[in-house]
Design an enzyme around this catalytic site. Structure first.
Site, short mmCIF file in Angstrom:
data_model
loop_
_atom_site.label_atom_id
_atom_site.label_comp_id
_atom_site.label_asym_id
_atom_site.label_seq_id
_atom_site.Cartn_x
_atom_site.Cartn_y
_atom_site.Cartn_z
CG HIS A 168 39.24 42.61 44.15
ND1 HIS A 168 39.31 44.00 44.61
CD2 HIS A 168 39.90 41.90 45.02
CE1 HIS A 168 40.04 44.11 45.77
NE2 HIS A 168 40.40 42.78 45.96
CD GLU A 188 36.95 38.71 43.91
OE1 GLU A 188 38.11 38.64 44.00
OE2 GLU A 188 36.45 38.01 42.93
CG ASP A 243 34.23 34.19 44.05
OD1 ASP A 243 35.26 33.38 44.21
OD2 ASP A 243 34.30 35.30 43.55
CG ASP A 291 34.29 35.68 39.37
OD1 ASP A 291 34.05 36.34 38.49
OD2 ASP A 291 35.31 35.95 40.08
CD GLU A 302 51.03 43.65 45.31
OE1 GLU A 302 50.04 44.38 45.90
OE2 GLU A 302 52.05 44.26 45.14
CG HIS A 336 38.90 37.84 39.60
ND1 HIS A 336 39.21 36.71 40.14
CD2 HIS A 336 39.46 37.76 38.50
CE1 HIS A 336 40.07 36.05 39.60
NE2 HIS A 336 40.23 36.80 38.34
#
Length: 230
Positions: free
Chosen positions: A57, A9, A7, A155, A52, A150
């Site tokens: 995260h 970010e 994963d 994750d 945003e 997140h």
């Protein structure tokens, strides 16, 4: 078979518009079993973090300021994943960013067929149902209570559990079943057949219930099936 559940970010949605990777997390599976090996790296995106993205995260400019840039971690990352299958939720998104970062360094890109998309698997298995990572955790009873924001490594760990459910489910009783199978293979069929009880179990019917049943059967007539067993 080696697989890497992965994963990322990022600062946004489009590397072509200047967005960058800020975190990579990955978990190694061997034969669908976690090995305990993981990869985790925060990355300085060399740009400011949009509000945003920060809300998703929680990785801000100050935290990322002293982290390495992607070119400094690229080799370690490529060495970790090797040629393993990459298990990713919404693989197109993460592969787009990984290949953008690799491409900016003139490094070989990751082939898209190296990625296995768990989002696509979930949509095929449960058409019309929510297929987000949180929704799949609820479906499979996987604890994701620590996922308040997140995070790439967390994750990845959660996705590894989801992935194993998607491909057929974990078998928590596998060891017990294997022991039973081994035991049955070492003994004869006769030893595994249940014997007769030394004494019959007492009836759970009351006298009134037994009498009512007898009256019911008697009223059924001579051809009643019940009378064959009386």
């Amino acid at each position: 078979m080696r697989e890497i559940v992965l994963d990322t970010e990022t600062t946004g949605f489009e590397p072509g518009e200047g967005d960058r990777i800020v975190e990579i997390g990955a978990v190694e599976l061997m034969g669908h079993v976690p090995t305990g090996r993981t990869y985790h790296q925060y990355i300085n995106p060399q740009r400011s973090m949009p509000a945003e993205a920060f809300a998703v995260h929680g990785l801000g400019d100050e935290f990322l300021a002293d982290k390495p840039v992607f070119k400094d971690i690229a080799q370690d990352f490529v060495d970790f994943i090797g040629d393993a299958k990459l298990v990713i939720h919404n693989a197109a998104f993460d592969m787009k960013f990984l290949n953008a970062e690799l491409g900016w360094l003139n490094r070989p890109l990751l082939p898209m067929d190296q990625a296995l998309d768990t989002l696509a698997i979930a949509r095929r298995r449960f058409p019309g149902s929510p297929a987000s990572l949180d929704a799949l955790c609820r479906r499979f009873g996987i604890d994701n209570s620590s996922r308040t924001l997140h995070g790439a490594l967390l994750d990845s760990e959660i996705l590894a559990e989801v992935y194993l459910e998607l491909i057929g489910g974990r078998q928590p009783d596998f060891a017990l079943s294997a022991q039973s199978a081994q035991k049955s293979s070492d003994t004869s069929d006769e030893e595994w057949r249940p014997g007769a009880r030394p004494a019959a179990l007492p009836s759970r019917l009351t006298e009134e219930e037994a009498a009512a049943h007898a009256t019911f059967v008697e009223n059924l007539g001579d051809g009643a099936v019940w009378k064959r067993f009386s």
